[in-house]
Motif scaffolding. Structure first.
Motif, short mmCIF file in Angstrom:
data_model
loop_
_atom_site.label_atom_id
_atom_site.label_comp_id
_atom_site.label_asym_id
_atom_site.label_seq_id
_atom_site.Cartn_x
_atom_site.Cartn_y
_atom_site.Cartn_z
N ILE A 52 57.23 -50.20 3.52
CA ILE A 52 56.57 -49.40 4.50
C ILE A 52 56.74 -48.02 4.40
CG2 ILE A 52 56.53 -48.67 6.90
CD1 ILE A 52 56.42 -51.90 7.58
N GLU A 53 55.84 -46.89 4.50
CA GLU A 53 56.04 -45.36 4.39
C GLU A 53 55.65 -45.30 5.58
OE1 GLU A 53 54.41 -43.24 1.19
OE2 GLU A 53 55.30 -44.72 -0.32
N VAL A 54 56.52 -44.30 6.41
CA VAL A 54 56.19 -43.88 7.69
C VAL A 54 56.05 -42.57 7.79
CG1 VAL A 54 56.97 -43.76 10.19
CG2 VAL A 54 57.58 -45.75 8.89
N PHE A 55 54.98 -42.01 8.33
CA PHE A 55 54.59 -40.59 8.68
C PHE A 55 54.55 -40.39 10.09
CE2 PHE A 55 53.20 -41.84 4.33
CZ PHE A 55 53.58 -40.78 3.76
N GLN A 56 55.16 -39.48 10.57
CA GLN A 56 54.96 -38.96 12.00
C GLN A 56 54.24 -37.83 12.40
OE1 GLN A 56 59.42 -39.18 13.28
NE2 GLN A 56 58.52 -40.70 14.54
N LYS A 57 53.20 -38.08 13.17
CA LYS A 57 52.30 -36.85 13.42
C LYS A 57 52.10 -37.00 15.02
CE LYS A 57 47.59 -35.33 12.73
NZ LYS A 57 47.27 -35.43 13.85
N LYS A 58 52.28 -35.82 15.54
CA LYS A 58 51.96 -35.75 17.24
C LYS A 58 50.50 -36.24 17.50
CE LYS A 58 52.00 -32.52 21.07
NZ LYS A 58 52.32 -31.34 21.34
N PHE A 59 50.34 -37.14 18.25
CA PHE A 59 49.04 -37.84 18.61
C PHE A 59 48.02 -36.62 19.38
CE2 PHE A 59 45.95 -39.71 21.26
CZ PHE A 59 45.61 -40.82 20.33
N ASP A 60 47.13 -36.34 18.68
CA ASP A 60 45.88 -35.61 19.57
C ASP A 60 44.63 -36.39 19.60
OD1 ASP A 60 45.24 -35.76 16.73
OD2 ASP A 60 45.36 -33.54 16.38
N SER A 61 44.25 -37.26 18.72
CA SER A 61 43.19 -38.23 18.95
C SER A 61 43.28 -39.54 17.98
CB SER A 61 41.86 -37.78 18.72
OG SER A 61 41.44 -37.50 17.61
N PHE A 62 42.60 -40.44 18.26
CA PHE A 62 42.90 -41.47 17.32
C PHE A 62 42.24 -41.40 15.87
CE2 PHE A 62 43.31 -44.08 21.33
CZ PHE A 62 44.50 -44.76 20.84
N ALA A 63 40.86 -40.65 16.08
CA ALA A 63 40.41 -40.33 14.89
C ALA A 63 41.28 -39.39 14.06
CB ALA A 63 38.88 -39.62 15.05
N SER A 64 41.63 -38.57 14.54
CA SER A 64 42.73 -37.40 14.09
C SER A 64 43.94 -38.25 13.28
CB SER A 64 43.08 -36.37 14.56
OG SER A 64 44.07 -35.47 13.99
N GLN A 65 44.37 -39.05 13.91
CA GLN A 65 45.59 -39.99 13.47
C GLN A 65 45.05 -40.92 12.16
OE1 GLN A 65 47.94 -38.12 15.27
NE2 GLN A 65 49.01 -39.74 15.16
N ALA A 137 35.08 -42.90 3.40
CA ALA A 137 35.22 -42.94 4.91
C ALA A 137 35.55 -41.98 5.83
CB ALA A 137 36.33 -44.25 5.22
N ILE A 138 35.11 -41.66 6.91
CA ILE A 138 35.90 -40.76 8.09
C ILE A 138 35.82 -41.35 9.36
CG2 ILE A 138 33.56 -39.83 8.42
CD1 ILE A 138 35.19 -36.88 8.43
N TYR A 139 36.63 -41.00 10.12
CA TYR A 139 37.04 -41.60 11.49
C TYR A 139 36.24 -40.47 12.49
CZ TYR A 139 39.43 -45.72 10.67
OH TYR A 139 39.67 -46.95 10.19
N GLN A 140 35.73 -40.95 13.41
CA GLN A 140 34.99 -40.24 14.65
C GLN A 140 35.57 -40.55 15.83
OE1 GLN A 140 30.97 -40.24 14.25
NE2 GLN A 140 30.89 -39.01 12.08
N ASP A 141 35.98 -39.88 16.89
CA ASP A 141 36.20 -40.13 18.19
C ASP A 141 34.79 -40.51 19.03
OD1 ASP A 141 39.06 -39.99 18.42
OD2 ASP A 141 38.70 -37.64 18.45
N ASP A 142 35.00 -41.48 19.74
CA ASP A 142 34.08 -42.14 20.59
C ASP A 142 34.42 -42.56 21.88
OD1 ASP A 142 31.54 -43.17 21.48
OD2 ASP A 142 31.69 -45.07 20.21
N GLY A 143 34.24 -41.68 22.98
CA GLY A 143 34.99 -41.79 24.13
C GLY A 143 36.35 -42.10 23.80
#
Length: 254
Positions: A52-65, A137-143
């Motif tokens: 496992i490789e862990v990268f920490q990132k402050k949450f702003d949105s699911f799509a961004s993560q 692929a690219i993620y988008q927020d949806d609600g």
């Protein structure tokens, strides 16, 4: 095919779930985890797995993560999972049997919702694209949720993922509080003609909880699952009631 896949998981205080998810991924040479600075035992569990490789990132949105996570993938395929998704043996075998050289860029999987480990007959969870080529692929927020958009051809696999969240009720209520706020924003800011049928019903407030109760218990066969099915139905009704109250509040404060 399994050797060409890197699982991608988002975590935040998932100690009650993540071990069971990881145990079904021991075939993976590398697992990428994007953690939103967990404060429970999540990191301790993650670091006990050498692949496992862990990268920490402050949450702003699911799509961004998720998009951040895609940038860490170097394999031909990515298997995008929530920390409470449990791969079944049937799904692992089906994925392993797939042909790597194909004109398919993404595969969707259906879910069985679990209550305290018991899979239910029916669920409100739709199929989700979980296996795909990351460069397409690219993620988008949806609600409150998020979705991945993948270029090219797609198909659905026959086996299931078990969605088995065992976090305590207090954490579930905390999450629903956040989710309903985002759903209200989506429903009120989207033109009615662009809303799904479900969101149009939710906008009426009164009908949605009653419809969900009947849908979960009768149409989805939840009543045949005993108290597990009733528990799930009551959860979904509570979410719809919370959403209705939030909608009323937002409309009155305009």
């Amino acid at each position: 095919m399994l050797k060409k896949i890197t699982p991608l998981i988002l975590t935040y205080n998932e100690a009650p779930n993540i071990e069971r998810t990881l145990q079904r991924l021991i075939w993976a040479n590398k697992i990428i985890v994007i953690d939103s600075y967990s404060t429970d035992a999540t990191l301790e569990i993650l670091y006990s797995y050498p692949q496992i490789e862990v990268f920490q990132k402050k949450f702003d949105s699911f799509a961004s993560q998720c998009n951040y996570g895609l940038g860490k993938i170097s394999s031909e395929w990515v298997l995008s999972l929530d920390a409470d998704y449990i791969l079944t043996d049937e799904l692992i075998d089906e994925i392993n049997a797939l042909q790597a050289e194909t004109d398919i860029n993404s595969y969707s999987v259906r879910f069985k919702y679990c209550v305290f480990g018991k899979p239910l007959r029916g669920t409100l969870l739709p199929p989700r694209k979980v296996l795909y080529k990351p460069e397409k692929a690219i993620y988008q927020d949806d609600g409150h949720a998020h979705r991945v958009v993948v270029e090219g051809n797609s198909t659905i696999l026959s086996a299931y993922i078990h969605h088995d969240d065992r976090k305590p009720l207090s954490r579930w209520l905390w999450a629903q509080e956040r989710y309903t706020l985002l759903e209200v924003k989506k429903i009120l800011e989207t033109p009615v003609t662009e809303l799904s049928l479900g969101d149009r019903i939710r906008k009426q407030k009164i009908l949605a909880p009653l419809i969900i109760l009947i849908y979960c218990l009768i149409l989805k066969g939840g009543i045949l699952d005993g108290w597990h099915g009733c528990y799930y139905a009551f959860q979904r009704v509570l979410v719809e009631i919370m959403l209705a109250i939030r909608l009323i509040e937002a409309e009155k404060l305009e």
